[in-house]
Design a protein around this motif. Sequence first.
Motif, PDB file in Angstrom:
ATOM      1  N   TYR A  69      67.764  47.158  15.636  1.00 40.19           N
ATOM      2  CA  TYR A  69      68.032  47.989  16.824  1.00 40.19           C
ATOM      3  C   TYR A  69      67.384  47.189  18.026  1.00 40.19           C
ATOM      4  CZ  TYR A  69      69.114  51.608  20.114  1.00 40.19           C
ATOM      5  OH  TYR A  69      69.510  52.289  21.018  1.00 40.19           O
ATOM      6  N   ARG A  70      68.112  46.623  19.056  1.00 40.71           N
ATOM      7  CA  ARG A  70      67.349  45.938  20.291  1.00 40.71           C
ATOM      8  C   ARG A  70      66.838  47.400  21.147  1.00 40.71           C
ATOM      9  NH1 ARG A  70      67.192  41.039  22.258  1.00 40.71           N
ATOM     10  NH2 ARG A  70      68.909  40.521  20.841  1.00 40.71           N
ATOM     11  N   VAL A  71      65.580  47.120  21.244  1.00 42.37           N
ATOM     12  CA  VAL A  71      64.999  48.318  22.297  1.00 42.37           C
ATOM     13  C   VAL A  71      65.090  47.933  23.687  1.00 42.37           C
ATOM     14  CG1 VAL A  71      62.925  49.749  22.924  1.00 42.37           C
ATOM     15  CG2 VAL A  71      63.387  49.029  20.625  1.00 42.37           C
ATOM     16  N   PRO A  72      66.071  48.473  24.417  1.00 43.10           N
ATOM     17  CA  PRO A  72      66.251  48.534  26.000  1.00 43.10           C
ATOM     18  C   PRO A  72      64.950  48.581  26.638  1.00 43.10           C
ATOM     19  CG  PRO A  72      68.041  49.814  24.863  1.00 43.10           C
ATOM     20  CD  PRO A  72      66.838  49.952  23.934  1.00 43.10           C
ATOM     21  N   SER A  73      64.515  47.920  27.569  1.00 40.83           N
ATOM     22  CA  SER A  73      63.256  48.148  28.492  1.00 40.83           C
ATOM     23  C   SER A  73      63.144  49.344  29.123  1.00 40.83           C
ATOM     24  CB  SER A  73      63.209  46.910  29.386  1.00 40.83           C
ATOM     25  OG  SER A  73      63.467  45.788  28.736  1.00 40.83           O
ATOM     26  N   GLU A  74      64.505  50.003  29.506  1.00 41.55           N
ATOM     27  CA  GLU A  74      64.650  51.288  30.104  1.00 41.55           C
ATOM     28  C   GLU A  74      64.249  52.438  29.219  1.00 41.55           C
ATOM     29  OE1 GLU A  74      68.789  50.168  29.405  1.00 41.55           O
ATOM     30  OE2 GLU A  74      67.116  48.993  29.971  1.00 41.55           O
ATOM     31  N   ALA A  75      64.443  52.149  27.794  1.00 35.69           N
ATOM     32  CA  ALA A  75      64.130  53.219  26.800  1.00 35.69           C
ATOM     33  C   ALA A  75      62.526  53.574  26.548  1.00 35.69           C
ATOM     34  CB  ALA A  75      64.890  52.928  25.570  1.00 35.69           C
ATOM     35  N   SER A  76      61.753  52.600  27.128  1.00 35.82           N
ATOM     36  CA  SER A  76      60.403  52.750  26.740  1.00 35.82           C
ATOM     37  C   SER A  76      59.922  53.886  27.546  1.00 35.82           C
ATOM     38  CB  SER A  76      59.622  51.412  27.074  1.00 35.82           C
ATOM     39  OG  SER A  76      58.194  51.538  26.883  1.00 35.82           O
ATOM     40  N   VAL A  77      59.068  54.536  26.851  1.00 42.16           N
ATOM     41  CA  VAL A  77      58.392  55.973  27.476  1.00 42.16           C
ATOM     42  C   VAL A  77      56.783  55.862  27.322  1.00 42.16           C
ATOM     43  CG1 VAL A  77      60.302  57.259  27.613  1.00 42.16           C
ATOM     44  CG2 VAL A  77      58.737  57.302  25.639  1.00 42.16           C
ATOM     45  N   GLY A  78      56.032  56.609  28.044  1.00 42.18           N
ATOM     46  CA  GLY A  78      54.632  56.541  27.778  1.00 42.18           C
ATOM     47  C   GLY A  78      54.308  57.434  26.714  1.00 42.18           C
ATOM     48  N   GLU A  89      62.831  44.169  25.035  1.00 41.88           N
ATOM     49  CA  GLU A  89      63.897  44.118  24.191  1.00 41.88           C
ATOM     50  C   GLU A  89      63.508  43.661  22.913  1.00 41.88           C
ATOM     51  OE1 GLU A  89      67.080  44.411  25.700  1.00 41.88           O
ATOM     52  OE2 GLU A  89      65.918  44.973  27.509  1.00 41.88           O
ATOM     53  N   ILE A  90      62.626  44.075  22.320  1.00 42.75           N
ATOM     54  CA  ILE A  90      61.930  43.840  20.865  1.00 42.75           C
ATOM     55  C   ILE A  90      63.056  44.225  19.904  1.00 42.75           C
ATOM     56  CG2 ILE A  90      60.536  45.922  20.805  1.00 42.75           C
ATOM     57  CD1 ILE A  90      58.736  44.066  18.832  1.00 42.75           C
ATOM     58  N   GLU A  91      63.331  43.755  18.906  1.00 46.32           N
ATOM     59  CA  GLU A  91      64.219  44.218  17.655  1.00 46.32           C
ATOM     60  C   GLU A  91      63.568  44.872  16.536  1.00 46.32           C
ATOM     61  OE1 GLU A  91      67.281  41.388  16.334  1.00 46.32           O
ATOM     62  OE2 GLU A  91      68.258  41.318  18.394  1.00 46.32           O
ATOM     63  N   ILE A  94      65.863  50.473  11.960  1.00 46.97           N
ATOM     64  CA  ILE A  94      65.693  51.840  12.023  1.00 46.97           C
ATOM     65  C   ILE A  94      64.752  52.227  11.244  1.00 46.97           C
ATOM     66  CG2 ILE A  94      67.301  53.890  11.620  1.00 46.97           C
ATOM     67  CD1 ILE A  94      69.780  52.496  12.303  1.00 46.97           C
ATOM     68  N   HIS A  95      64.655  51.713   9.824  1.00 49.85           N
ATOM     69  CA  HIS A  95      63.422  52.204   9.237  1.00 49.85           C
ATOM     70  C   HIS A  95      61.941  51.839  10.030  1.00 49.85           C
ATOM     71  CE1 HIS A  95      60.729  52.602   5.821  1.00 49.85           C
ATOM     72  NE2 HIS A  95      61.788  53.323   5.293  1.00 49.85           N
ATOM     73  N   ASP A  96      62.020  50.589  10.650  1.00 52.59           N
ATOM     74  CA  ASP A  96      60.843  50.700  11.439  1.00 52.59           C
ATOM     75  C   ASP A  96      60.477  51.674  12.493  1.00 52.59           C
ATOM     76  OD1 ASP A  96      60.198  48.229  10.237  1.00 52.59           O
ATOM     77  OD2 ASP A  96      61.426  47.067  11.675  1.00 52.59           O
ATOM     78  N   LEU A  97      61.730  52.153  13.259  1.00 52.98           N
ATOM     79  CA  LEU A  97      61.633  53.134  14.087  1.00 52.98           C
ATOM     80  C   LEU A  97      60.952  54.695  13.739  1.00 52.98           C
ATOM     81  CD1 LEU A  97      64.958  52.400  16.324  1.00 52.98           C
ATOM     82  CD2 LEU A  97      62.619  52.093  16.816  1.00 52.98           C
ATOM     83  N   ILE A  98      61.529  54.892  12.355  1.00 52.26           N
ATOM     84  CA  ILE A  98      61.131  56.088  11.798  1.00 52.26           C
ATOM     85  C   ILE A  98      59.687  56.044  11.447  1.00 52.26           C
ATOM     86  CG2 ILE A  98      61.466  57.273   9.650  1.00 52.26           C
ATOM     87  CD1 ILE A  98      64.282  56.557   9.565  1.00 52.26           C
ATOM     88  N   SER A 105      53.279  58.121  15.677  1.00 51.45           N
ATOM     89  CA  SER A 105      53.793  59.260  16.953  1.00 51.45           C
ATOM     90  C   SER A 105      54.446  58.657  17.942  1.00 51.45           C
ATOM     91  CB  SER A 105      52.786  60.185  17.179  1.00 51.45           C
ATOM     92  OG  SER A 105      53.481  61.313  17.292  1.00 51.45           O
ATOM     93  N   ASP A 106      55.053  57.401  17.626  1.00 48.83           N
ATOM     94  CA  ASP A 106      55.668  56.578  18.876  1.00 48.83           C
ATOM     95  C   ASP A 106      56.795  57.270  19.460  1.00 48.83           C
ATOM     96  OD1 ASP A 106      57.352  54.676  20.516  1.00 48.83           O
ATOM     97  OD2 ASP A 106      55.804  53.262  19.506  1.00 48.83           O
ATOM     98  N   ASN A 107      56.622  57.825  20.949  1.00 48.99           N
ATOM     99  CA  ASN A 107      57.557  58.430  21.486  1.00 48.99           C
ATOM    100  C   ASN A 107      58.900  57.828  21.883  1.00 48.99           C
ATOM    101  OD1 ASN A 107      56.107  60.818  21.810  1.00 48.99           O
ATOM    102  ND2 ASN A 107      54.891  60.094  23.394  1.00 48.99           N
ATOM    103  N   THR A 108      58.650  56.442  22.250  1.00 48.13           N
ATOM    104  CA  THR A 108      60.072  55.660  22.177  1.00 48.13           C
ATOM    105  C   THR A 108      60.685  55.505  21.061  1.00 48.13           C
ATOM    106  OG1 THR A 108      58.826  54.118  24.007  1.00 48.13           O
ATOM    107  CG2 THR A 108      60.773  53.323  23.158  1.00 48.13           C
ATOM    108  N   ALA A 109      60.329  55.262  19.845  1.00 50.84           N
ATOM    109  CA  ALA A 109      60.837  55.081  18.726  1.00 50.84           C
ATOM    110  C   ALA A 109      61.683  56.398  18.395  1.00 50.84           C
ATOM    111  CB  ALA A 109      59.963  55.013  17.347  1.00 50.84           C
ATOM    112  N   THR A 110      61.038  57.822  18.944  1.00 49.56           N
ATOM    113  CA  THR A 110      61.375  59.059  18.733  1.00 49.56           C
ATOM    114  C   THR A 110      62.817  59.251  19.357  1.00 49.56           C
ATOM    115  OG1 THR A 110      59.208  59.770  18.157  1.00 49.56           O
ATOM    116  CG2 THR A 110      60.722  61.487  18.615  1.00 49.56           C
ATOM    117  N   ASN A 111      62.761  58.787  20.858  1.00 49.11           N
ATOM    118  CA  ASN A 111      63.814  59.102  21.498  1.00 49.11           C
ATOM    119  C   ASN A 111      64.899  58.237  21.213  1.00 49.11           C
ATOM    120  OD1 ASN A 111      62.545  60.725  23.006  1.00 49.11           O
ATOM    121  ND2 ASN A 111      61.978  59.488  24.635  1.00 49.11           N
TER     122      ASN A 111
END
Length: 264
Positions: A69-78, A89-91, A94-98, A105-111
Amino acid sequence: MSFYLLKEHLQEVATGICGKMSIVLEIENLQISINGDDPFPSASLIKIPIMMEAFRQAQIGMLDLDETYRVPSEASVGGMGVIQHLRPEIELSIHDLITLMIIVSDNTATNLLIDLVGMEAVNKLSSDLGCNQTLLARKMMDVTAQKNRKDNWTSAYDIVKFLKEIDQGKLLTSKQRTNALKTLRQQQFHSKLPALISESFSEETYVAHKTGELPGTEHDAGIIQANGKRAYIAVLTTDLDNNITGQKAIAQIGKLVFDHIMEK
């Protein structure tokens, strides 16, 4: 130390902090509940049912955990997490995000996972499991939603239900329960439940847990395995005069529970 004496010690810790504390502990069909049904701001404990729903959808083919999953720059949160500090735009799979959502406790991954699995699906899972104090109403770091009084809630009782479901329930297959437990065991934040446990962790002795914190709020919940016994524990605090007191109290509780199950 008897289970009755353990309950007395936990009650002393709960009444000794400047703030509100909720504890639910289950060991071998014995339960201690101190304000266990009271709703608390969930902080990052809400990430436990999000993880469970992601693994549930994976087992029925709705999600492919290996899909990148390519992480959109605008999806990044603090707030908590590392994705905001990685290249744009790192890829990630989905398992990495979990994994990132739980262990740091990554908030960007959570969103991103909330978008993938759906907020309604997480709430349905909670409802189906009888976790009626748990509600996912907003994404992480959503200031506008907070101003509109939308927040995420849970209870110590609900969190213990989630933990038991991960460990021995029927919602997830054996494979996905193993994935969830392994993820909790990889937790990187150890300043609360495990902080005062001096025992070396191994396959037989471990704390698989998830923390949560907000200003004035400190939580930790997990499965403590030792001496052939397993404890399910959730400790939630809020309205603290400062967060350090909450962390220290939760660490004290972790030590009390660990020492209890280590006794012959």
